[in-house]
Design a protein around this motif. Structure first.
Motif, PDB file in Angstrom:
ATOM      1  N   ARG A   1     110.216 -13.389  19.993  1.00 36.79           N
ATOM      2  CA  ARG A   1     109.708 -12.721  18.796  1.00 36.79           C
ATOM      3  C   ARG A   1     110.292 -13.345  17.523  1.00 36.79           C
ATOM      4  O   ARG A   1     109.569 -13.657  16.586  1.00 36.79           O
ATOM      5  CB  ARG A   1     110.106 -11.242  18.900  1.00 36.79           C
ATOM      6  CG  ARG A   1     109.623 -10.325  17.833  1.00 36.79           C
ATOM      7  CD  ARG A   1     109.971  -8.888  18.211  1.00 36.79           C
ATOM      8  NE  ARG A   1     111.397  -8.604  18.086  1.00 36.79           N
ATOM      9  CZ  ARG A   1     112.008  -8.277  16.949  1.00 36.79           C
ATOM     10  NH1 ARG A   1     111.313  -8.203  15.832  1.00 36.79           N
ATOM     11  NH2 ARG A   1     113.299  -8.024  16.919  1.00 36.79           N
TER      12      ARG A   1
ATOM     13  N   VAL B   1     114.239 -11.594  26.497  1.00 36.21           N
ATOM     14  CA  VAL B   1     113.273 -12.702  26.408  1.00 36.21           C
ATOM     15  C   VAL B   1     112.322 -12.424  25.251  1.00 36.21           C
ATOM     16  O   VAL B   1     112.037 -13.297  24.427  1.00 36.21           O
ATOM     17  CB  VAL B   1     112.482 -12.848  27.732  1.00 36.21           C
ATOM     18  CG1 VAL B   1     111.339 -13.842  27.573  1.00 36.21           C
ATOM     19  CG2 VAL B   1     113.418 -13.277  28.865  1.00 36.21           C
ATOM     20  N   GLU B   2     111.859 -11.174  25.192  1.00 33.38           N
ATOM     21  CA  GLU B   2     110.934 -10.822  24.113  1.00 33.38           C
ATOM     22  C   GLU B   2     111.605 -10.972  22.754  1.00 33.38           C
ATOM     23  O   GLU B   2     111.009 -11.488  21.810  1.00 33.38           O
ATOM     24  CB  GLU B   2     110.414  -9.394  24.284  1.00 33.38           C
ATOM     25  CG  GLU B   2     109.458  -9.004  23.172  1.00 33.38           C
ATOM     26  CD  GLU B   2     108.844  -7.634  23.376  1.00 33.38           C
ATOM     27  OE1 GLU B   2     107.631  -7.580  23.617  1.00 33.38           O
ATOM     28  OE2 GLU B   2     109.574  -6.631  23.301  1.00 33.38           O
TER      29      GLU B   2
ATOM     30  N   ILE C   1     114.310  -9.153  30.569  1.00 29.75           N
ATOM     31  CA  ILE C   1     112.988  -9.411  29.994  1.00 29.75           C
ATOM     32  C   ILE C   1     112.904  -8.911  28.552  1.00 29.75           C
ATOM     33  O   ILE C   1     112.209  -9.482  27.713  1.00 29.75           O
ATOM     34  CB  ILE C   1     111.865  -8.796  30.882  1.00 29.75           C
ATOM     35  CG1 ILE C   1     110.479  -9.264  30.451  1.00 29.75           C
ATOM     36  CG2 ILE C   1     111.924  -7.281  30.869  1.00 29.75           C
ATOM     37  CD1 ILE C   1     110.181 -10.697  30.771  1.00 29.75           C
ATOM     38  N   ASP C   2     113.676  -7.838  28.244  1.00 26.26           N
ATOM     39  CA  ASP C   2     113.680  -7.326  26.874  1.00 26.26           C
ATOM     40  C   ASP C   2     114.304  -8.351  25.918  1.00 26.26           C
ATOM     41  O   ASP C   2     113.900  -8.469  24.769  1.00 26.26           O
ATOM     42  CB  ASP C   2     114.466  -6.008  26.800  1.00 26.26           C
ATOM     43  CG  ASP C   2     113.884  -4.933  27.714  1.00 26.26           C
ATOM     44  OD1 ASP C   2     112.643  -4.870  27.814  1.00 26.26           O
ATOM     45  OD2 ASP C   2     114.655  -4.176  28.325  1.00 26.26           O
TER      46      ASP C   2
ATOM     47  N   ARG D   1     116.950  -4.716  29.864  1.00 26.18           N
ATOM     48  CA  ARG D   1     116.762  -5.685  30.948  1.00 26.18           C
ATOM     49  C   ARG D   1     116.663  -7.100  30.373  1.00 26.18           C
ATOM     50  O   ARG D   1     116.348  -7.270  29.187  1.00 26.18           O
ATOM     51  CB  ARG D   1     115.468  -5.368  31.703  1.00 26.18           C
ATOM     52  CG  ARG D   1     115.362  -3.921  32.140  1.00 26.18           C
ATOM     53  CD  ARG D   1     113.925  -3.582  32.491  1.00 26.18           C
ATOM     54  NE  ARG D   1     113.052  -3.748  31.348  1.00 26.18           N
ATOM     55  CZ  ARG D   1     111.717  -3.689  31.420  1.00 26.18           C
ATOM     56  NH1 ARG D   1     111.111  -3.495  32.578  1.00 26.18           N
ATOM     57  NH2 ARG D   1     110.986  -3.845  30.330  1.00 26.18           N
TER      58      ARG D   1
ATOM     59  N   ARG E   1     110.978 -20.344  31.686  1.00 20.68           N
ATOM     60  CA  ARG E   1     109.867 -20.326  32.641  1.00 20.68           C
ATOM     61  C   ARG E   1     108.839 -19.249  32.281  1.00 20.68           C
ATOM     62  O   ARG E   1     107.646 -19.433  32.449  1.00 20.68           O
ATOM     63  CB  ARG E   1     110.389 -20.081  34.056  1.00 20.68           C
ATOM     64  CG  ARG E   1     110.685 -21.371  34.803  1.00 20.68           C
ATOM     65  CD  ARG E   1     110.818 -21.117  36.290  1.00 20.68           C
ATOM     66  NE  ARG E   1     112.019 -20.347  36.597  1.00 20.68           N
ATOM     67  CZ  ARG E   1     113.224 -20.891  36.727  1.00 20.68           C
ATOM     68  NH1 ARG E   1     113.389 -22.197  36.604  1.00 20.68           N
ATOM     69  NH2 ARG E   1     114.266 -20.136  37.003  1.00 20.68           N
ATOM     70  N   ILE E   2     109.330 -18.139  31.800  1.00 22.88           N
ATOM     71  CA  ILE E   2     108.394 -17.059  31.443  1.00 22.88           C
ATOM     72  C   ILE E   2     107.601 -17.433  30.190  1.00 22.88           C
ATOM     73  O   ILE E   2     106.407 -17.191  30.107  1.00 22.88           O
ATOM     74  CB  ILE E   2     109.173 -15.736  31.219  1.00 22.88           C
ATOM     75  CG1 ILE E   2     109.731 -15.243  32.556  1.00 22.88           C
ATOM     76  CG2 ILE E   2     108.282 -14.674  30.578  1.00 22.88           C
ATOM     77  CD1 ILE E   2     110.775 -14.157  32.445  1.00 22.88           C
ATOM     78  N   LEU E   3     108.294 -18.043  29.240  1.00 25.52           N
ATOM     79  CA  LEU E   3     107.636 -18.325  27.968  1.00 25.52           C
ATOM     80  C   LEU E   3     106.796 -19.596  28.005  1.00 25.52           C
ATOM     81  O   LEU E   3     105.862 -19.758  27.223  1.00 25.52           O
ATOM     82  CB  LEU E   3     108.671 -18.444  26.849  1.00 25.52           C
ATOM     83  CG  LEU E   3     109.476 -17.174  26.552  1.00 25.52           C
ATOM     84  CD1 LEU E   3     110.515 -17.457  25.471  1.00 25.52           C
ATOM     85  CD2 LEU E   3     108.556 -16.027  26.129  1.00 25.52           C
TER      86      LEU E   3
END
Lengths: 687, 333
Positions: free
Chosen positions: A360, A355-356, A352-353, A350, A307-309
């Motif tokens: 990446r 997710v990155e 979110i880290d 976290r 959902r974030i990406l």
């Protein structure tokens, strides 16, 4: 950091050619450029720009790990063990008492004594690699500490054991008045928050920053105390900043060194010294404190990530990415995974880290382009910005060029122009010592620009600036910030060859100010006499809107000329736009034009020169009541046939009624009466 | 005077008239209110009745003859190529015209693009608190990430904002999503001044927060901006990067607008120009402004205005922006 490709290849199989590899790393967040190897060693070298969240990239092994993650190679970590029973050294009986006084700043300290070392050169490969990476090879022991730093990322330090007093190492904060001469030959005065490594008597190293000169490894050194420790990033940073002393060591410690490296790096260094040089005896490891590391587990919900990406990365791909990055992966359900973070990744805390990390490595280029579908905000734009915009439009349209000058101003200039308040907002660490005060007026900046252009020979100068000015500041409170518009004018009134050749002056500026206010839909304003160092005495007015002072304008006086050194003056105006905000109405109210015609009559008067034109105009309006529609000055004349001390003022008066057409007798009658009244009131003579 | 002589005299004058205004004065002389022929016609009434008819015919004939000659001569001179009275090669007299500073021009053009996407212009402060410039943006004290935002401090223990991201905090502190804002403004960093560095420059900050925005939206919005601002052939690439206040973070490169991506001095032979930093708003930032955890998502981006103006206009030295030399400023009108 300089990264030697040949060195990286010791730990990972590199399939790509250097340019391709640089591109791949760059597109995964490790910006890498091929640097020219000017030392002639013939090794490919990358210059990498390492972001502050990735201390693990400050080592060749770290870069190798990233290459493995990006291109799928296998990682082989450097070893530090001799085959069993083939240890080339004997046990040294030396013991060191290690004591940590400040466990917060240094959770873990270890050292080992090496006996029988020599001042001898490093092997060629080590010599070349250090040189390529910008470090100067000195002697094997020192070179090995640097080599391990670049290889694993753990800074080490080698003391000459015989130059330390007593067999004691104390990790403590500096005592009042303590100083140390570091290996850069400079003396540093230490403060109580600085962490040091001390022997029995005094500091022998600034912890994590630099060793001391006194106990430095030298050509006479036979016995070495090899230090490997973990220092708190913050303490190293504070000290390094305060002393303005940066080193390869402080650079890494302040970003966070892998806490599990302390032992591994120490062992690796011992191994390299033994392998490539002379080492007779080695002591037990002496240490204090313990490794400060707890394994962190993060639970990641894959649908959240998608959902974030705005893109679904297949779960097997996510798991593979994490695995290659050296993270522990345990699927909990179909869409939830638990990730264990290794010690070299302090940046991952976290979901979110993660997710990155996934995005990446998967590739930002694979994420699609979409347009936001969320609700639109309801609020409208900020009014002051609209006013600034309208002001800029008006001034540019009127022939003015927009200037941008620095918000920081010279305090002496401000003082001379009487703009400097005692508690003006002042910079304590100015970049330019001339510019220290947040300006309370746009005048100095525009005057400077004016002087520069006059000096360049510009004949007509019209400039404006719209920017913030700053009020005084008291501790813990923010200064007032208001938007001002300022404009400066000098030279000919008209452009080109057809004009009057008249110089622009006070009245051109006054007219501009009036039009300016009206453009912003301010219909009611008044001007009152104003006195300020900027202006010639009696040639300035202050602008009032709604009873509040909102600016000033006038003919520039002698002081600004003296400050900025231009030859010929001009006119300057400054208006506070922020204060105009409540008075600017955007919508114009329509007024029905009068249906009955008007009649014009002129009247020219000779009056004393101290009689103001506005008082005459007001008298005319008062006398004419609702029958006078407009009074305009159309000529002002002095000298010639006009007696000394007098001047001629000519007015054009427009008569008319809202109810009917006035007869010419009515108009003439009223006009005559007004004339008589003016004669009586102002001792005027009708021409 | 004898009427024949009068006609001859009039015709003679008409034939010599070389310009419409001369012709007009001839007309007035004979046919005007007090013209000679007019007078003649008027005097007929006072003649004895037997002479009236003849004299009347004669005078009318004279008038017609003169009028015809006038008309003829007029059309002749009117169609003659006449010698111009003004030197049309003199330069035109232009109305005064000023100009916006190139910095404002970039900001306005960017604004126009973002406005179409529903973004509104807002402003922030230039003197800021440590909280708004650092803490709320997830930049901890004594952390190396602060080095990138080296800062001027004031006597009153405030600071000059080192990036426009402070506006994100200011806006989110006072408003609830949905938010779409653009904030242009001055920022300050104690850099040594040279051709590409100034201690004061401008940035444009953008922020979108709602309950559903994605990283792909960020890509969409930024690419749309780049294409509308720099031209439809501009390509972009999104490079992972690190900013404390966004995660994931990205640095955006666009294909070099000077060489079209082939490689030149400006793009350091890479074909790419670094144009902005961006990313998804870090949850820590939402937390610092008191937004409930997990409720909102958003993205932010920031770019340097002078850098864009330099690329756009081929300006090599950033110091020119603040000198205010009219020889520079006039070029942007």
């Amino acid at each position: 950091m300089k990264v030697c490709l040949d060195w990286v290849k010791d730990y990972v199989n590199v399939k790509d050619k250097p340019p391709m590899l640089a591109e791949r790393l760059t597109m995964r967040g490790l910006e890498a450029h091929i640097s020219v190897d000017d030392r002639g060693s013939g090794l490919a070298v990358f210059d990498t720009e390492v972001t502050s969240n990735r201390p693990d990239w400050l080592s060749h092994v770290g870069v190798a790990r990233e290459i493995a993650a990006v291109s799928g190679g296998k990682l082989n970590l450097p070893g530090s063990k001799f085959p069993k029973g083939k240890m080339p050294w004997e046990l040294s009986g030396e013991t060191i008492r290690v004591r940590i006084e400040d466990k917060k700043r240094c959770p873990y300290y270890s050292c080992v004594v090496l006996e029988g070392v020599k001042d001898e050169p490093s092997p060629k490969f080590m010599h070349d690699r250090l040189t390529t990476c910008g470090l100067r090879p000195v002697s094997l022991v020192v070179d090995v500490t640097n080599y391990v730093l670049l290889e694993l990322g753990q800074p080490l330090h080698a003391f000459d054991l015989d130059l330390l007093t007593e067999r004691e190492i104390i990790v403590r904060t500096a005592r009042p008045g303590e100083k140390i001469r570091a290996i850069d030959r400079k003396e540093y005065a230490l403060a109580k928050e600085d962490l040091v490594i001390a022997d029995h008597n005094h500091p022998v190293a600034i912890a994590g920053v630099m060793g001391g000169m006194e106990s430095e490894f030298g050509h006479k050194t036979k016995r070495v105390l090899l230090e490997s420790a973990y220092f708190q990033p913050r303490t190293v940073r504070v000290t390094s900043k305060r002393l303005a002393l940066m080193s390869e060591s402080s650079y890494r410690f302040e970003r966070g060194v892998d806490p599990l490296l302390v032992d591994a790096a120490r062992d690796r260094a011992v191994y390299l010294i033994a392998k490539y040089g002379s080492l007779e005896k080695i002591s037990h490891v002496h240490k204090a404190g313990r490794v400060a590391f707890e394994k962190r587990k993060i639970t990641l919900h894959l649908p959240d990530m998608d959902r974030i990406l705005g893109l679904k990365i297949p779960p097997p791909a996510v798991r593979k990415i994490f695995f290659r990055l050296g993270l522990g992966v345990r699927p909990k359900t179909k869409s939830v995974i638990e990730v264990t973070v290794p010690s070299f990744r302090p940046d991952l805390t976290r979901p979110i880290d993660l997710v990155e990390e996934a995005a990446r490595i998967y590739g930002y280029d694979r994420i699609p382009e979409t347009i936001p579908t969320g609700l639109l905000p309801g609020a409208s734009e900020v009014k002051i910005l609209e006013i600034e915009e309208a002001a800029a439009q008006f001034l540019a349209g009127a022939g003015y060029f927009e200037a941008v000058s620095f918000s920081l101003e010279n305090d002496d200039v401000l003082r001379r122009l009487s703009f400097l308040a005692a508690d003006a907002t002042t910079i304590v660490n100015p970049q330019n010592r001339e510019l220290t005060v947040m300006r309370p007026s746009l005048a100095p900046g525009l005057l400077r620009a004016f002087a520069l252009n006059a000096d360049h020979g510009a004949e007509s100068i019209r400039l404006f600036e719209i920017a913030r000015v700053f009020g005084p500041e008291s501790e813990g409170k923010l200064p007032a910030e208001e938007a001002h518009a300022a404009f400066i004018l000098s030279g000919k009134k008209d452009s080109g060859w057809g004009g009057s050749n008249r110089k622009a002056g006070f009245f051109d500026l006054k007219g501009l100010v009036e039009s300016f206010l009206e453009t912003l839909n301010i219909q009611t304003y008044d001007f009152r006499p104003y006195s300020h160092k900027l202006f010639a005495e009696g040639e300035a007015l202050e602008v009032f809107v709604g009873g509040e002072a909102v600016g000033y304008f006038g003919a520039l006086g002698r002081e600004p000329q003296a400050v900025f050194g231009y030859k010929e003056g001009g006119c300057f105006a400054e208006i506070n736009l922020t204060r105009l905000v409540p008075h600017c109405s955007k919508i114009v109210k329509y007024v029905q034009p009068c249906r009955f015609p008007s009649a014009k009559r002129d009247i020219a008067l000779i009056v004393g020169e101290d009689v103001s034109s506005s008082s005459i105009a007001e008298c005319i309006k008062r006398m004419g009541r609702e029958w006078v529609r407009k009074v305009e000055v159309f000529d002002v004349f002095q000298g010639g046939s006009i007696p000394e001390g007098k001047r001629s003022l000519a007015f054009s008066v427009e008569y008319g009624s809202e109810e009917r057409t006035l007869t010419s007798e009515e108009v003439n009658d009223l006009h005559r009466k007004i004339g008589t009244e003016l004669t009586n009131n102002f001792n005027a003579q009708i021409r | 005077m004898d009427i024949t002589n009068l006609i001859d005299e009039a015709l003679e004058k008409i034939s010599r008239a070389s310009a419409p205004d001369i012709l007009e004065s001839v007309r007035i002389e004979y046919l005007g209110r007090n013209g000679q022929i007019t007078k003649l016609l008027r005097s007929i009434g006072s003649l004895p009745s037997d002479q009236r008819s003849e004299a009347g015919q004669e005078a009318n004939a004279a008038r017609e003859k003169v009028e015809a000659a006038l008309t003829e001569q007029f059309s002749r001179i009117a169609h003659q190529p006449k010698k111009s009275k003004i030197d049309t090669t003199l330069p035109g007299i232009r109305p005064l015209r000023g100009a916006f500073h190139p910095v404002r021009q970039v900001i306005q053009d960017a604004r126009a693009v973002f406005r179409r996407l529903g973004f509104e212009f807002v402003e922030g402060r230039e003197v800021e608190t440590e909280f708004h410039n650092f803490t709320a943006l997830n930049i901890p004290l004594d952390h190396p990430s602060r080095d990138a935002f080296d800062t001027f401090y004031t006597k009153g223990k405030n600071l000059l904002r080192s990036q426009t991201s402070t506006v994100q905090i200011r806006v989110m502190e006072t408003r609830k999503p949905p938010l779409r804002i653009i904030a242009p403004g001055r920022v300050y960093r104690p850099d040594t001044v040279d051709a590409s560095h100034s201690f004061m420059f401008h940035q444009i900050e953008g922020l979108l927060v709602d309950d559903r925005s994605t990283f792909s939206d960020l890509k969409g919005v930024i690419n749309l901006f780049l294409r509308q601002f720099f031209g439809k052939n501009v390509k972009s690439r999104f490079r992972p990067h690190f900013f404390p206040f966004t995660e994931p973070s990205v640095e955006v490169d666009m294909s070099c607008i000077l060489c079209g991506g082939k490689g030149c001095m400006t793009c350091k032979r890479t074909g790419w120009l670094e144009i902005m930093g961006a990313g998804m708003v870090d949850p820590a930032v939402f937390q610092s402004v008191g937004y409930p955890s997990g409720k909102y998502r958003g993205f932010a981006f920031g770019m340097g205005v002078e850098r864009i103006a330099m690329l756009r206009h081929g300006i090599q030295d950033i110091r020119l922006f603040y000198e205010n030399d009219l020889n520079f400023l006039r070029q942007f009108s």
